[in-house]
Design a protein around this motif. Structure first.
Motif, PDB file in Angstrom:
ATOM      1  N   LEU A 127       9.751   3.408  24.618  1.00 36.76           N
ATOM      2  CA  LEU A 127       9.363   4.472  23.680  1.00 36.76           C
ATOM      3  C   LEU A 127      10.070   4.324  22.333  1.00 36.76           C
ATOM      4  CD1 LEU A 127       9.101   7.615  25.967  1.00 36.76           C
ATOM      5  CD2 LEU A 127       7.263   6.314  24.892  1.00 36.76           C
ATOM      6  N   LEU A 128      11.315   3.880  22.346  1.00 38.51           N
ATOM      7  CA  LEU A 128      12.008   3.644  21.084  1.00 38.51           C
ATOM      8  C   LEU A 128      11.453   2.416  20.370  1.00 38.51           C
ATOM      9  CD1 LEU A 128      15.684   4.508  22.007  1.00 38.51           C
ATOM     10  CD2 LEU A 128      14.110   5.805  20.599  1.00 38.51           C
ATOM     11  N   GLN A 129      11.055   1.422  21.132  1.00 39.13           N
ATOM     12  CA  GLN A 129      10.419   0.250  20.530  1.00 39.13           C
ATOM     13  C   GLN A 129       9.124   0.655  19.837  1.00 39.13           C
ATOM     14  OE1 GLN A 129       9.953  -2.383  23.847  1.00 39.13           O
ATOM     15  NE2 GLN A 129      12.129  -2.924  23.918  1.00 39.13           N
ATOM     16  N   ILE A 130       8.358   1.508  20.483  1.00 35.19           N
ATOM     17  CA  ILE A 130       7.105   1.993  19.887  1.00 35.19           C
ATOM     18  C   ILE A 130       7.391   2.835  18.650  1.00 35.19           C
ATOM     19  CG2 ILE A 130       5.124   3.516  20.266  1.00 35.19           C
ATOM     20  CD1 ILE A 130       5.135   2.499  23.200  1.00 35.19           C
ATOM     21  N   MET A 131       8.439   3.658  18.699  1.00 35.89           N
ATOM     22  CA  MET A 131       8.786   4.492  17.551  1.00 35.89           C
ATOM     23  C   MET A 131       9.135   3.644  16.332  1.00 35.89           C
ATOM     24  SD  MET A 131      11.474   5.841  15.508  1.00 35.89           S
ATOM     25  CE  MET A 131      12.850   5.183  16.380  1.00 35.89           C
ATOM     26  N   LEU A 132      10.063   2.701  16.501  1.00 33.75           N
ATOM     27  CA  LEU A 132      10.463   1.888  15.358  1.00 33.75           C
ATOM     28  C   LEU A 132       9.338   0.955  14.919  1.00 33.75           C
ATOM     29  CD1 LEU A 132      12.723   1.261  13.375  1.00 33.75           C
ATOM     30  CD2 LEU A 132      13.541  -0.482  14.960  1.00 33.75           C
ATOM     31  N   GLY A 133       8.613   0.406  15.872  1.00 35.90           N
ATOM     32  CA  GLY A 133       7.492  -0.474  15.541  1.00 35.90           C
ATOM     33  C   GLY A 133       6.396   0.246  14.782  1.00 35.90           C
ATOM     34  N   SER A 134       6.071   1.460  15.213  1.00 35.27           N
ATOM     35  CA  SER A 134       5.025   2.208  14.500  1.00 35.27           C
ATOM     36  C   SER A 134       5.514   2.646  13.124  1.00 35.27           C
ATOM     37  CB  SER A 134       4.550   3.404  15.325  1.00 35.27           C
ATOM     38  OG  SER A 134       5.603   4.304  15.543  1.00 35.27           O
ATOM     39  N   ALA A 135       6.810   2.932  12.990  1.00 36.21           N
ATOM     40  CA  ALA A 135       7.345   3.279  11.669  1.00 36.21           C
ATOM     41  C   ALA A 135       7.184   2.109  10.710  1.00 36.21           C
ATOM     42  CB  ALA A 135       8.810   3.692  11.790  1.00 36.21           C
ATOM     43  N   TRP A 136       7.559   0.901  11.147  1.00 38.42           N
ATOM     44  CA  TRP A 136       7.400  -0.277  10.282  1.00 38.42           C
ATOM     45  C   TRP A 136       5.926  -0.590  10.048  1.00 38.42           C
ATOM     46  CZ3 TRP A 136      10.727  -1.655   6.999  1.00 38.42           C
ATOM     47  CH2 TRP A 136      12.094  -1.603   7.253  1.00 38.42           C
ATOM     48  N   LEU A 137       5.075  -0.310  11.030  1.00 42.49           N
ATOM     49  CA  LEU A 137       3.638  -0.538  10.853  1.00 42.49           C
ATOM     50  C   LEU A 137       3.071   0.376   9.773  1.00 42.49           C
ATOM     51  CD1 LEU A 137       1.313  -2.240  11.959  1.00 42.49           C
ATOM     52  CD2 LEU A 137       0.864  -0.404  13.585  1.00 42.49           C
ATOM     53  N   PHE A 138       3.516   1.627   9.747  1.00 44.56           N
ATOM     54  CA  PHE A 138       3.039   2.537   8.715  1.00 44.56           C
ATOM     55  C   PHE A 138       3.641   2.228   7.349  1.00 44.56           C
ATOM     56  CE2 PHE A 138       1.333   4.934  12.219  1.00 44.56           C
ATOM     57  CZ  PHE A 138       0.146   5.401  11.678  1.00 44.56           C
ATOM     58  N   VAL A 139       4.843   1.665   7.318  1.00 42.90           N
ATOM     59  CA  VAL A 139       5.392   1.174   6.049  1.00 42.90           C
ATOM     60  C   VAL A 139       4.491   0.055   5.525  1.00 42.90           C
ATOM     61  CG1 VAL A 139       7.319  -0.075   5.005  1.00 42.90           C
ATOM     62  CG2 VAL A 139       7.767   1.859   6.510  1.00 42.90           C
ATOM     63  N   ALA A 140       4.097  -0.847   6.421  1.00 47.80           N
ATOM     64  CA  ALA A 140       3.198  -1.943   6.030  1.00 47.80           C
ATOM     65  C   ALA A 140       1.846  -1.395   5.567  1.00 47.80           C
ATOM     66  CB  ALA A 140       3.003  -2.913   7.193  1.00 47.80           C
ATOM     67  N   PHE A 141       1.338  -0.384   6.249  1.00 47.61           N
ATOM     68  CA  PHE A 141       0.062   0.210   5.861  1.00 47.61           C
ATOM     69  C   PHE A 141       0.152   0.828   4.465  1.00 47.61           C
ATOM     70  CE2 PHE A 141      -2.713   4.005   5.755  1.00 47.61           C
ATOM     71  CZ  PHE A 141      -3.943   3.361   5.797  1.00 47.61           C
ATOM     72  N   GLY A 142       1.235   1.538   4.193  1.00 50.55           N
ATOM     73  CA  GLY A 142       1.430   2.122   2.862  1.00 50.55           C
ATOM     74  C   GLY A 142       1.497   1.050   1.787  1.00 50.55           C
ATOM     75  N   ARG A 143       2.167  -0.054   2.096  1.00 54.92           N
ATOM     76  CA  ARG A 143       2.248  -1.147   1.125  1.00 54.92           C
ATOM     77  C   ARG A 143       0.870  -1.760   0.908  1.00 54.92           C
ATOM     78  NH1 ARG A 143       6.291  -3.200  -1.411  1.00 54.92           N
ATOM     79  NH2 ARG A 143       7.798  -2.238  -0.001  1.00 54.92           N
ATOM     80  N   LEU A 144       0.086  -1.928   1.970  1.00 57.15           N
ATOM     81  CA  LEU A 144      -1.262  -2.486   1.835  1.00 57.15           C
ATOM     82  C   LEU A 144      -2.149  -1.573   0.998  1.00 57.15           C
ATOM     83  CD1 LEU A 144      -3.279  -4.711   2.570  1.00 57.15           C
ATOM     84  CD2 LEU A 144      -3.837  -3.371   4.615  1.00 57.15           C
ATOM     85  N   VAL A 145      -2.068  -0.276   1.236  1.00 55.63           N
ATOM     86  CA  VAL A 145      -2.839   0.670   0.424  1.00 55.63           C
ATOM     87  C   VAL A 145      -2.437   0.551  -1.041  1.00 55.63           C
ATOM     88  CG1 VAL A 145      -3.199   3.134  -0.045  1.00 55.63           C
ATOM     89  CG2 VAL A 145      -3.308   2.287   2.299  1.00 55.63           C
ATOM     90  N   SER A 146      -1.153   0.414  -1.305  1.00 57.04           N
ATOM     91  CA  SER A 146      -0.691   0.260  -2.683  1.00 57.04           C
ATOM     92  C   SER A 146      -1.186  -1.042  -3.301  1.00 57.04           C
ATOM     93  CB  SER A 146       0.840   0.308  -2.725  1.00 57.04           C
ATOM     94  OG  SER A 146       1.292   0.143  -4.040  1.00 57.04           O
ATOM     95  N   ILE A 147      -1.155  -2.112  -2.530  1.00 52.26           N
ATOM     96  CA  ILE A 147      -1.648  -3.395  -3.036  1.00 52.26           C
ATOM     97  C   ILE A 147      -3.124  -3.300  -3.413  1.00 52.26           C
ATOM     98  CG2 ILE A 147      -2.232  -5.753  -2.330  1.00 52.26           C
ATOM     99  CD1 ILE A 147       0.423  -5.789  -0.764  1.00 52.26           C
ATOM    100  N   LEU A 148      -3.893  -2.633  -2.581  1.00 51.97           N
ATOM    101  CA  LEU A 148      -5.334  -2.571  -2.794  1.00 51.97           C
ATOM    102  C   LEU A 148      -5.756  -1.530  -3.823  1.00 51.97           C
ATOM    103  CD1 LEU A 148      -6.555  -2.956   0.892  1.00 51.97           C
ATOM    104  CD2 LEU A 148      -6.427  -4.711  -0.888  1.00 51.97           C
ATOM    105  N   SER A 149      -5.030  -0.426  -3.932  1.00 50.16           N
ATOM    106  CA  SER A 149      -5.504   0.643  -4.805  1.00 50.16           C
ATOM    107  C   SER A 149      -4.695   0.812  -6.090  1.00 50.16           C
ATOM    108  CB  SER A 149      -5.515   1.975  -4.050  1.00 50.16           C
ATOM    109  OG  SER A 149      -4.208   2.345  -3.675  1.00 50.16           O
ATOM    110  N   ASP A 150      -3.476   0.300  -6.141  1.00 53.39           N
ATOM    111  CA  ASP A 150      -2.637   0.492  -7.326  1.00 53.39           C
ATOM    112  C   ASP A 150      -2.509  -0.765  -8.174  1.00 53.39           C
ATOM    113  OD1 ASP A 150      -2.161   3.034  -6.328  1.00 53.39           O
ATOM    114  OD2 ASP A 150      -0.296   2.431  -5.338  1.00 53.39           O
ATOM    115  N   GLU A 151      -3.326  -1.751  -7.913  1.00 57.83           N
ATOM    116  CA  GLU A 151      -3.242  -3.028  -8.623  1.00 57.83           C
ATOM    117  C   GLU A 151      -1.826  -3.605  -8.535  1.00 57.83           C
ATOM    118  OE1 GLU A 151      -4.768  -2.683 -12.588  1.00 57.83           O
ATOM    119  OE2 GLU A 151      -6.528  -1.570 -11.926  1.00 57.83           O
ATOM    120  N   ALA A 152      -1.264  -3.552  -7.339  1.00 55.31           N
ATOM    121  CA  ALA A 152       0.111  -4.018  -7.114  1.00 55.31           C
ATOM    122  C   ALA A 152       0.119  -5.299  -6.292  1.00 55.31           C
ATOM    123  CB  ALA A 152       0.910  -2.925  -6.416  1.00 55.31           C
ATOM    124  N   SER A 153      -0.860  -6.147  -6.529  1.00 56.40           N
ATOM    125  CA  SER A 153      -0.968  -7.393  -5.773  1.00 56.40           C
ATOM    126  C   SER A 153      -0.051  -8.453  -6.387  1.00 56.40           C
ATOM    127  CB  SER A 153      -2.422  -7.880  -5.767  1.00 56.40           C
ATOM    128  OG  SER A 153      -2.521  -9.059  -5.016  1.00 56.40           O
TER     129      SER A 153
END
Length: 131
Positions: free
Chosen positions: A77-103
């Protein structure tokens, strides 16, 4: 409670993700200005109140979750917690790359790093890595 170091790959992966989270948190806690420069950010206005936000959010959460992962790296459960936290950090970065011209190369490299940290935690939790 006795602390043991991981001996198998499924235990080593989340442990190392915890170490990376802990190091990231320590860097943000003790060198917030350097962290802002590395992220190509700067304070807005003459106030230094933004440094407390860096120490709280960019340091506190990864520091706390990374430290807990070092002690309880074999708990799914802790592995899932930390893994999902980093996954959502990656998702936020991807959204920024695609929508904020931050490529930029730095953003793409950080996206890959965040995905690797997420995978290091989630793969053992879901049984995708065997000893």
């Amino acid at each position: 409670m006795q602390f043991t170091f991981p001996e198998t790959l499924p235990d080593l992966l989340p442990f190392m993700a915890g170490v990376a989270s802990l190091l990231y948190g320590l860097a943000a806690l003790f060198a917030p200005r350097l962290m802002l420069r590395m992220l190509h950010l700067g304070p807005v206005g003459p106030s230094i109140a933004g440094l407390s936000e860096v120490r709280a959010m960019l340091a506190g959460f990864p520091l706390g979750s990374g430290l807990v992962m070092l002690f309880f790296y074999d708990q799914p459960l802790l592995q899932i917690m930390l893994g999902s936290a980093w996954l959502f950090v990656a998702f936020g970065r991807l959204v920024s790359i695609l929508s904020d011209e931050a490529s930029t190369i730095a953003n793409w490299c950080l996206l890959l790093l965040h995905l690797a940290l997420a995978a290091a935690c989630l793969a053992p939790a879901f049984g995708l890595v065997q000893a």
